[in-house]
Design an enzyme around this catalytic site. Structure first.
Site, PDB file in Angstrom:
ATOM      1  CB  SER A  25      -1.071   0.058   1.197  1.00 15.64           C
ATOM      2  OG  SER A  25      -1.866   1.024   1.164  1.00 15.64           O
ATOM      3  CG  ASN A  26      -0.488   4.672  -1.176  1.00 14.85           C
ATOM      4  OD1 ASN A  26      -1.066   5.118  -0.668  1.00 14.85           O
ATOM      5  ND2 ASN A  26      -0.889   4.033  -2.507  1.00 14.85           N
ATOM      6  N   PRO A  27       1.186   5.509   2.045  1.00 12.71           N
ATOM      7  CG  PRO A  27       2.999   7.029   2.408  1.00 12.71           C
ATOM      8  CD  PRO A  27       2.471   6.089   1.642  1.00 12.71           C
ATOM      9  CB  ALA A  92      -2.531   7.403  -2.991  1.00  8.86           C
TER      10      ALA A  92
END
Ligand code: C5P
Length: 212
Positions: A25-27, A92
Site C-alpha cells: 500500500s502507500n501512506p 493513491a
C-alpha cells in the site's frame, strides 16, 4: 426544480494483498479526497465517494462505497462514471499488485525473497477514454522530481481537464500531512499555484477554480 450535479470522487490508498496478513500500500491518509467530497457536498453536488481503507468522518448525505484493491476501486468508479458530471480521482491507487494472493499466511521461513508484481489498471486513464463532452475529469499527481513536466504529461495522456500537482518530496505537505500545497494545470494551459494550506482550505480553492 433545478437538478443537482453529480460529483464522483475517489480517496485514500488501495491495498494489494500478498497473503491474509500482508499487503502492498502507500501512506495516503485520504484527507484530501474527503475534504473535496465535503466541499462538493457544501456546494450542493450529489456526492458519491469511493474510498480506500481509511477511517475518516464524512457528512451523512454523502454516499460512500468502501473498497480495498485497485480492482475494486476501478469497478466502483466505472459503474458510477456515466452519471457523474464532475469526477475527481484523488485516490493513491497502487500501481502494482502481486501476481497472486496466497490463501494461507506464508510462514516466515517460506517467504519468497522476491514477489512477482503486475501493473494494476490505470483507472484514470480508462475514465479519460470514456469521458464525454459534458463531463469534467480531474486527476492528482504526486511527484518527487520533474514535477511540472510529469504533471503536464499525465494531464494529456489521461485526457484530463485539470491536474493537481503535489510535490511529495517536501516533508510538510502531502500524503500523511494536515497541510498540502497544490499547483493546478488545465488542458487549456492555465496554471494556478495555491499556497500551502489545510486540505479543507485547498478543497475550497480547487472547487472555485475547477467549477469556474
Ligand atoms: O500516473 P500516476 O499514478 O502518477 O497518476 C496519478 C493519477 O492517476 C491520480 O489521479 C490517481 O488517482 C490516478 N491513478 C489511477 N489508477 C492507477 C494509478 C493512478 O486512477 N492505477
Amino acid at each position: 426544480m433545478v437538478k443537482s450535479l453529480n460529483c464522483l470522487i475517489s480517496a485514500g490508498p488501495t491495498r494489494e494483498w500478498i497473503d491474509p496478513v500482508r499487503f502492498i500500500s502507500n501512506p495516503s491518509s485520504g484527507k484530501m479526497g474527503y475534504a473535496l467530497a465535503s466541499e462538493a457536498y457544501k456546494r450542493n453536488f450529489k456526492v458519491n465517494l469511493v474510498s480506500g481503507p481509511v477511517l475518516l468522518p464524512i457528512e451523512k448525505g454523502i454516499y460512500v462505497t468502501y473498497v480495498e484493491s485497485a480492482e475494486e476501486m476501478s469497478i466502483a468508479m466505472m459503474s458510477q462514471f456515466n452519471e457523474a458530471d464532475l469526477i475527481i480521482m484523488c485516490a493513491a491507487v497502487c500501481d502494482h499488485k502481486p501476481t497472486k494472493m496466497w490463501s494461507q499466511k506464508r510462514k516466515k521461513a517460506d517467504f519468497p525473497p522476491s514477489i512477482e508484481l503486475v501493473p494494476t489498471q490505470d483507472i484514470l486513464f480508462e475514465l479519460g477514454k470514456r469521458k464525454k463532452e459534458n463531463q469534467k475529469l480531474i486527476g492528482f499527481a504526486a511527484e518527487t522530481e520533474s514535477c511540472e513536466e510529469n504533471a503536464k504529461k499525465k494531464l494529456n495522456l489521461k485526457n484530463l481537464d485539470w491536474i493537481a500537482l503535489n510535490d511529495v518530496s517536501i516533508k510538510e505537505i502531502g500524503f500523511e500531512s494536515e497541510l498540502n500545497e497544490v499547483t493546478l494545470y488545465s488542458s487549456s494551459e492555465k496554471k494556478v499555484k495555491l499556497s500551502i494550506a489545510t486540505k479543507e482550505e485547498l478543497a475550497e480553492q480547487i472547487f472555485d477554480i475547477i467549477t469556474k
